[in-house]
Design a protein around this motif. Structure first.
Motif, mmCIF file in Angstrom:
data_model
loop_
_atom_site.group_PDB
_atom_site.id
_atom_site.type_symbol
_atom_site.label_atom_id
_atom_site.label_comp_id
_atom_site.label_asym_id
_atom_site.label_seq_id
_atom_site.Cartn_x
_atom_site.Cartn_y
_atom_site.Cartn_z
ATOM 1 N N GLU A 1 -0.617 10.195 1.904
ATOM 2 C CA GLU A 1 -1.113 8.855 2.219
ATOM 3 C C GLU A 1 0.041 7.910 2.538
ATOM 4 O O GLU A 1 -0.026 7.134 3.489
ATOM 5 C CB GLU A 1 -1.948 8.306 1.057
ATOM 6 C CG GLU A 1 -2.447 6.899 1.246
ATOM 7 C CD GLU A 1 -3.448 6.728 2.387
ATOM 8 O OE1 GLU A 1 -3.799 5.578 2.688
ATOM 9 O OE2 GLU A 1 -3.896 7.726 2.991
ATOM 10 N N GLN A 4 1.828 4.800 10.581
ATOM 11 C CA GLN A 4 0.979 3.748 11.155
ATOM 12 C C GLN A 4 1.793 2.464 11.360
ATOM 13 O O GLN A 4 1.709 1.823 12.410
ATOM 14 C CB GLN A 4 -0.190 3.502 10.207
ATOM 15 C CG GLN A 4 -1.256 2.593 10.704
ATOM 16 C CD GLN A 4 -2.408 2.516 9.704
ATOM 17 O OE1 GLN A 4 -2.234 2.741 8.501
ATOM 18 N NE2 GLN A 4 -3.580 2.196 10.202
ATOM 19 N N GLU A 5 2.590 2.091 10.367
ATOM 20 C CA GLU A 5 3.424 0.887 10.467
ATOM 21 C C GLU A 5 4.536 1.050 11.500
ATOM 22 O O GLU A 5 4.885 0.098 12.196
ATOM 23 C CB GLU A 5 4.031 0.526 9.113
ATOM 24 C CG GLU A 5 3.060 -0.086 8.152
ATOM 25 C CD GLU A 5 2.521 -1.429 8.609
ATOM 26 O OE1 GLU A 5 3.272 -2.206 9.230
ATOM 27 O OE2 GLU A 5 1.335 -1.700 8.343
ATOM 28 N N ARG A 56 1.293 8.700 5.980
ATOM 29 C CA ARG A 56 0.331 8.241 6.987
ATOM 30 C C ARG A 56 0.499 6.738 7.216
ATOM 31 O O ARG A 56 0.548 6.270 8.359
ATOM 32 C CB ARG A 56 -1.099 8.562 6.537
ATOM 33 C CG ARG A 56 -2.166 8.192 7.573
ATOM 34 C CD ARG A 56 -3.572 8.356 7.017
ATOM 35 N NE ARG A 56 -3.901 7.340 6.026
ATOM 36 C CZ ARG A 56 -4.166 6.058 6.307
ATOM 37 N NH1 ARG A 56 -4.132 5.633 7.558
ATOM 38 N NH2 ARG A 56 -4.480 5.198 5.351
ATOM 39 N N LEU A 57 0.611 5.978 6.125
ATOM 40 C CA LEU A 57 0.773 4.535 6.233
ATOM 41 C C LEU A 57 2.102 4.166 6.888
ATOM 42 O O LEU A 57 2.173 3.227 7.690
ATOM 43 C CB LEU A 57 0.666 3.889 4.850
ATOM 44 C CG LEU A 57 -0.714 3.936 4.200
ATOM 45 C CD1 LEU A 57 -0.628 3.529 2.733
ATOM 46 C CD2 LEU A 57 -1.698 3.066 4.957
ATOM 47 N N ASP A 102 0.830 -1.207 0.000
ATOM 48 C CA ASP A 102 0.000 0.000 0.000
ATOM 49 C C ASP A 102 0.866 1.260 0.000
ATOM 50 O O ASP A 102 0.518 2.249 -0.649
ATOM 51 C CB ASP A 102 -0.931 0.027 1.214
ATOM 52 C CG ASP A 102 -2.021 -1.024 1.141
ATOM 53 O OD1 ASP A 102 -2.288 -1.533 0.022
ATOM 54 O OD2 ASP A 102 -2.610 -1.343 2.182
ATOM 55 N N ILE A 103 1.987 1.203 0.706
ATOM 56 C CA ILE A 103 2.896 2.348 0.746
ATOM 57 C C ILE A 103 3.547 2.532 -0.626
ATOM 58 O O ILE A 103 3.616 3.655 -1.149
ATOM 59 C CB ILE A 103 3.961 2.178 1.845
ATOM 60 C CG1 ILE A 103 3.300 2.062 3.221
ATOM 61 C CG2 ILE A 103 4.948 3.345 1.815
ATOM 62 C CD1 ILE A 103 4.231 1.634 4.337
#
Length: 95
Positions: free
Chosen positions: A23, A30-31, A26-27, A11-12
């Motif tokens: 985005e 989060q990870e 953000r990912l 996704d990254i």
């Protein structure tokens, strides 16, 4: 980077490929809350900073990634950025 990491962070990579730096960051954040000191996450964070032309933070992220994985892809990116930042044209300043 192994195939499992690539799939885990797909996704990254997708966000980066589509220029979605907010985005991607953000990912990554989060990870990073789940996984501390991941060379791949620091590398990806450096790639985001590169896209934002934030060279200092990009190099810092690549250095952190290199500390964890010295022969990883971050080394090549850091060397490239260092070369770019070290380059200058003296004639431009004397016009």
């Amino acid at each position: 980077m192994n195939t499992a990491e690539m799939n885990h962070f797909q996704d990254i990579y997708d966000a980066l490929d589509h220029g979605q730096t907010d985005e991607a960051m953000r990912l990554i954040c989060q990870e990073q809350q789940k996984t501390e000191h991941s060379a791949e996450l620091y590398y990806l964070q450096g790639k985001v900073f590169m896209k934002l032309s934030d060279w200092g933070n990009a190099i810092s992220c690549f250095l952190k990634s290199e500390e964890i994985e010295p022969e990883g892809p971050a080394r090549q990116c850091r060397l490239m950025l260092t070369e770019i930042m070290d380059f200058y044209n003296k004639d431009m300043y004397n016009q």
